[in-house]
Design a protein around this motif. Structure first.
Motif, PDB file in Angstrom:
ATOM      1  N   GLU A  96      -6.623   5.332   8.832  1.00 19.36           N
ATOM      2  CA  GLU A  96      -6.424   4.373   9.916  1.00 19.36           C
ATOM      3  C   GLU A  96      -7.022   4.938  11.201  1.00 19.36           C
ATOM      4  O   GLU A  96      -7.033   6.159  11.408  1.00 19.36           O
ATOM      5  N   VAL A  97      -7.477   4.047  12.057  1.00 20.51           N
ATOM      6  CA  VAL A  97      -8.018   4.449  13.360  1.00 20.51           C
ATOM      7  C   VAL A  97      -7.205   3.769  14.454  1.00 20.51           C
ATOM      8  O   VAL A  97      -7.060   2.551  14.440  1.00 20.51           O
ATOM      9  N   TYR A  98      -6.662   4.549  15.363  1.00 18.11           N
ATOM     10  CA  TYR A  98      -5.839   3.996  16.426  1.00 18.11           C
ATOM     11  C   TYR A  98      -6.489   4.192  17.789  1.00 18.11           C
ATOM     12  O   TYR A  98      -7.182   5.192  18.032  1.00 18.11           O
ATOM     13  N   ASP A  99      -6.226   3.242  18.676  1.00 18.51           N
ATOM     14  CA  ASP A  99      -6.685   3.363  20.058  1.00 18.51           C
ATOM     15  C   ASP A  99      -5.732   4.240  20.844  1.00 18.51           C
ATOM     16  O   ASP A  99      -4.530   4.215  20.621  1.00 18.51           O
ATOM     17  N   MET A 100      -6.312   4.991  21.793  1.00 18.99           N
ATOM     18  CA  MET A 100      -5.472   5.799  22.678  1.00 18.99           C
ATOM     19  C   MET A 100      -5.789   5.391  24.104  1.00 18.99           C
ATOM     20  O   MET A 100      -6.622   6.007  24.761  1.00 18.99           O
ATOM     21  N   ASP A 101      -5.120   4.349  24.558  1.00 13.19           N
ATOM     22  CA  ASP A 101      -5.512   3.770  25.834  1.00 13.19           C
ATOM     23  C   ASP A 101      -5.039   4.539  27.055  1.00 13.19           C
ATOM     24  O   ASP A 101      -5.610   4.432  28.114  1.00 13.19           O
ATOM     25  N   SER A 102      -3.993   5.300  26.875  1.00 15.12           N
ATOM     26  CA  SER A 102      -3.315   5.815  28.062  1.00 15.12           C
ATOM     27  C   SER A 102      -3.657   7.263  28.397  1.00 15.12           C
ATOM     28  O   SER A 102      -2.917   7.911  29.108  1.00 15.12           O
ATOM     29  N   ILE A 103      -4.763   7.755  27.882  1.00 14.08           N
ATOM     30  CA  ILE A 103      -5.112   9.134  28.183  1.00 14.08           C
ATOM     31  C   ILE A 103      -6.042   9.177  29.388  1.00 14.08           C
ATOM     32  O   ILE A 103      -7.092   8.531  29.396  1.00 14.08           O
ATOM     33  N   ASP A 104      -5.673   9.951  30.377  1.00 16.38           N
ATOM     34  CA  ASP A 104      -6.488  10.048  31.578  1.00 16.38           C
ATOM     35  C   ASP A 104      -7.530  11.138  31.410  1.00 16.38           C
ATOM     36  O   ASP A 104      -7.204  12.302  31.152  1.00 16.38           O
ATOM     37  N   LEU A 105      -8.775  10.765  31.555  1.00 12.07           N
ATOM     38  CA  LEU A 105      -9.855  11.724  31.294  1.00 12.07           C
ATOM     39  C   LEU A 105     -10.691  12.013  32.525  1.00 12.07           C
ATOM     40  O   LEU A 105     -11.750  12.634  32.434  1.00 12.07           O
ATOM     41  N   ASP A 106     -10.228  11.569  33.684  1.00  9.34           N
ATOM     42  CA  ASP A 106     -11.038  11.737  34.886  1.00  9.34           C
ATOM     43  C   ASP A 106     -11.364  13.196  35.171  1.00  9.34           C
ATOM     44  O   ASP A 106     -12.489  13.530  35.549  1.00  9.34           O
TER      45      ASP A 106
END
Lengths: 142, 142
Positions: A96-106
């Motif tokens: 399965e592939v899941y989205d990780m929307d809430s990771i801050d990468l700035d």
DNA sequence: ATAAATGCAAAACCTTTGCACGCCT
DNA sequence: AGGCGTGCAAAGGTTTTGCATTTAT
């Protein structure tokens, strides 16, 4: 659906039933399907649509940034209608592939920008591991 | 070179001229070559080596984690003898791929681990942009 | 009306596989 | 000696392409 048609028009793409079906399917799914998977999932509702059309449509949508193409290390590409930059996490057991929307990468981005002097335009971040479900499963797939 | 042979042996891989040549080539290059590129770069020194052997060797090396496989979004895989976890940055103009060894990702990893409860085992991070060279080049390739 | 999109089949491309031969340990 | 690795050719699977027909605007 009017919305999707609108978004196609804005990109100067003709609105065809096939494009709408593919774009809509991608927009609604939680999976990150391959061309083949998209094709199969639409074969009952759009029996005359060809695999070639799926590929051509995905290419068109990709070029105008309405979708993004993923490569998780498999032999085929997957597609994602969420074009916000976000990491993906892949279960090496059930795939399965899941989205990780809430990771801050700035921070990471600015560090990379400073170190390389690249003009950054895009990114693909894939993490691999065993999902909670498979950790508890004594007989996981593959 | 003795060192490379040693590393093969430790992984219970037989030390053959082909494997040494491929592993050595990958260890020395700054590029991240594809199977085809590796094959071509060795055709003068190892004229009898077949492409199939290159693929089989890369697969063997990958399985024992002596190299890692990359997919930057192209139609083929690239290979990297640096198996430390490190991001890559790809120039979308000249298609060079650079290693980014000095980026600290511990915070990102632990955040992802906490949010997903995945048991993390690996990662592939690709950044895309225009390299300094191509930014200054009015007529960049492709 | 015109240009673009579709569908079909064939082609292209990367990668894998089967098998006989040869080499490493 | 025995098994593993190699090389060749063929097969496999995904993606692309050409072209005639249909469709959207």
């Amino acid at each position: 659906m009017k919305e999707l048609a609108q978004r196609l028009k804005e990109k100067n793409l003709k609105v065809t039933p096939q494009r709408l079906a593919i774009f809509q399917m991608l927009s609604k799914t939680e999976e990150h399907p391959s061309a083949e998977t998209i094709y199969k999932s639409l074969e009952t509702t759009h029996p005359t649509m060809s695999l070639a059309t799926v590929y051509k449509t995905l290419d068109a949508l990709k070029k105008v940034h309405l979708i993004q193409e993923l490569n998780v290390g498999e032999d085929c590409f997957r597609y994602d209608a969420n074009t916000n930059s976000h990491p993906h996490i892949v279960c090496i057991s059930c795939h399965e592939v899941y989205d990780m929307d809430s990771i801050d990468l700035d921070d990471v981005r600015s560090k990379i920008q400073k170190e390389t002097n690249f003009q950054l335009v895009d990114e693909r971040l894939y993490f691999y591991g065993i999902c909670p479900k498979c950790q508890n499963n004594k007989y996981p797939p593959a």
